[in-house]
Design an enzyme around this catalytic site. Sequence first.
Site, PDB file in Angstrom:
ATOM      1  N   ARG A  14     -30.818   4.895  13.996  1.00 46.52           N
ATOM      2  CA  ARG A  14     -30.383   6.330  13.370  1.00 46.52           C
ATOM      3  C   ARG A  14     -29.936   6.069  12.267  1.00 46.52           C
ATOM      4  NH1 ARG A  14     -29.879  11.772  16.692  1.00 46.52           N
ATOM      5  NH2 ARG A  14     -27.273  11.438  16.330  1.00 46.52           N
TER       6      ARG A  14
ATOM      7  N   THR B 207     -28.199  10.779   7.279  1.00 45.49           N
ATOM      8  CA  THR B 207     -30.276  11.843   7.914  1.00 45.49           C
ATOM      9  C   THR B 207     -30.634  12.238   9.322  1.00 45.49           C
ATOM     10  OG1 THR B 207     -31.233   9.742   7.531  1.00 45.49           O
ATOM     11  CG2 THR B 207     -30.483  11.127   5.542  1.00 45.49           C
TER      12      THR B 207
ATOM     13  N   ASP C  70     -21.695   8.122  22.219  1.00 42.24           N
ATOM     14  CA  ASP C  70     -22.834   7.763  21.915  1.00 42.24           C
ATOM     15  C   ASP C  70     -23.089   6.442  22.756  1.00 42.24           C
ATOM     16  OD1 ASP C  70     -23.776   4.582  20.637  1.00 42.24           O
ATOM     17  OD2 ASP C  70     -23.486   6.408  18.367  1.00 42.24           O
TER      18      ASP C  70
ATOM     19  N   ASP D  41     -22.783   2.350  20.992  1.00 43.49           N
ATOM     20  CA  ASP D  41     -21.746   2.128  21.382  1.00 43.49           C
ATOM     21  C   ASP D  41     -20.200   2.383  22.801  1.00 43.49           C
ATOM     22  OD1 ASP D  41     -20.713   2.386  18.996  1.00 43.49           O
ATOM     23  OD2 ASP D  41     -20.754   4.183  18.282  1.00 43.49           O
TER      24      ASP D  41
HETATM   25  C1  PRP Z   1     -29.431   5.368  19.652  1.00 44.48           C
HETATM   26  C2  PRP Z   1     -30.342   6.182  20.571  1.00 44.48           C
HETATM   27  C3  PRP Z   1     -31.498   5.686  20.699  1.00 44.48           C
HETATM   28  C4  PRP Z   1     -31.578   7.212  19.236  1.00 44.48           C
HETATM   29  C5  PRP Z   1     -31.773   8.515  19.850  1.00 44.48           C
HETATM   30  O1  PRP Z   1     -29.497   4.537  18.679  1.00 44.48           O
HETATM   31  O2  PRP Z   1     -30.582   4.684  21.270  1.00 44.48           O
HETATM   32  O3  PRP Z   1     -32.678   5.283  19.842  1.00 44.48           O
HETATM   33  O4  PRP Z   1     -29.714   6.888  19.039  1.00 44.48           O
HETATM   34  O5  PRP Z   1     -31.696   8.926  18.425  1.00 44.48           O
HETATM   35  P1  PRP Z   1     -33.102  10.187  18.035  1.00 44.48           P
HETATM   36  O6  PRP Z   1     -33.427  10.291  18.767  1.00 44.48           O
HETATM   37  O7  PRP Z   1     -32.398  11.453  17.760  1.00 44.48           O
HETATM   38  O8  PRP Z   1     -34.007   8.999  16.920  1.00 44.48           O
HETATM   39  P2  PRP Z   1     -28.713   4.469  17.732  1.00 44.48           P
HETATM   40  O9  PRP Z   1     -29.487   4.840  16.647  1.00 44.48           O
HETATM   41  O10 PRP Z   1     -27.454   5.033  17.953  1.00 44.48           O
HETATM   42  O11 PRP Z   1     -28.090   2.660  17.459  1.00 44.48           O
HETATM   43  P3  PRP Z   1     -28.165   2.038  19.141  1.00 44.48           P
HETATM   44  O12 PRP Z   1     -28.550   2.301  19.716  1.00 44.48           O
HETATM   45  O13 PRP Z   1     -28.519   0.485  17.688  1.00 44.48           O
HETATM   46  O14 PRP Z   1     -26.611   1.862  19.469  1.00 44.48           O
HETATM   47  N1  URA Z   2     -27.883   8.713  20.242  1.00 48.19           N
HETATM   48  C1  URA Z   2     -26.718   8.589  21.090  1.00 48.19           C
HETATM   49  O1  URA Z   2     -26.632   7.333  21.302  1.00 48.19           O
HETATM   50  N2  URA Z   2     -26.363   9.937  21.533  1.00 48.19           N
HETATM   51  C2  URA Z   2     -27.056  10.654  21.383  1.00 48.19           C
HETATM   52  O2  URA Z   2     -26.567  11.665  21.388  1.00 48.19           O
HETATM   53  C3  URA Z   2     -27.535  11.445  20.281  1.00 48.19           C
HETATM   54  C4  URA Z   2     -28.584  10.141  19.682  1.00 48.19           C
END
Ligand code: PRP
Ligand code: URA
Length: 229
Positions: free
Chosen positions: A122, A126, A218, A221
């Site tokens: 994400r 945005t 997160d 993370d």
């Molecule tokens: C997080 C999570 C999803 C997404 C959810 O990933 O693991 O993929 O956000 O959010 P959404 O429904 O609003 O799209 P992130 O973008 O943090 O990436 P990561 O898994 O690399 O930490």
């Molecule tokens: N991605 C995450 O890891 N946590 C949230 O709450 C939303 C998106």
Amino acid sequence: MSATTATKAPRTADSFEGIMSGVFEVQHPLIQCHLTRLRDKSTPPTEFRQLVHRLASLLAYEATKDLRWEAISVETPLAKTGGARLVDRIGLVPILRAGLGMVDPVLELIPTAEVWHLGLYRDEETATPVKYYIKLPAERPVDVALVVDPMLATGGSVTAALATLNDWGVRQVKLLSILAAEEGIKRVESEFPDSQIYVCQIDPDLDDRKYIVPGLGDAGDRIFNTVRE
Ligand code: PRP
Ligand code: URA
């Protein structure tokens, strides 16, 4: 209230207004207890990963109850008897990176599954998904895709993943997420009404950065120990 009574009764899928029939908020005391530890901000990464494993196993058990199988026979050391073999070609599709935390427990249950990675993150400004790794073979899509991502927030990442799997020709998609926001569920419902969603709990809100509230922070993370204060 007694010590054994949950402070907030877990909602059933039926009580979520406007929910589609393909949404399963899996009700189980082990799920509630492991999820509580997962949400706790003091839970360290090692335990966080173990909890993600346990919850992914419990979700996968529920989500795979209707897989197709065929009858076969097997010779035990004592006799011949009836048995079963999976018929469906199963694809396990983690959305990188947090989805990687759910791969091993599902593979443990379905060792014959193929694993196809979808790289999406994400954009921090945005909150919309950015694709960075999509590699699927052009021919012979899997029959059932188990898409794993611990978090379904706005639904942007998952709907982008489902669109990719749709284009690939996957017949049936089941999404396994540990936590979902109502907004994300509704988005998947409207864009992919034939998909199924298995979640441990549906949370009501997103904050102004589109994080799930109360949520767990997160997930990527916390799994990979890259939290920056
Ligand atoms: C997080 C999570 C999803 C997404 C959810 O990933 O693991 O993929 O956000 O959010 P959404 O429904 O609003 O799209 P992130 O973008 O943090 O990436 P990561 O898994 O690399 O930490
Ligand atoms: N991605 C995450 O890891 N946590 C949230 O709450 C939303 C998106």
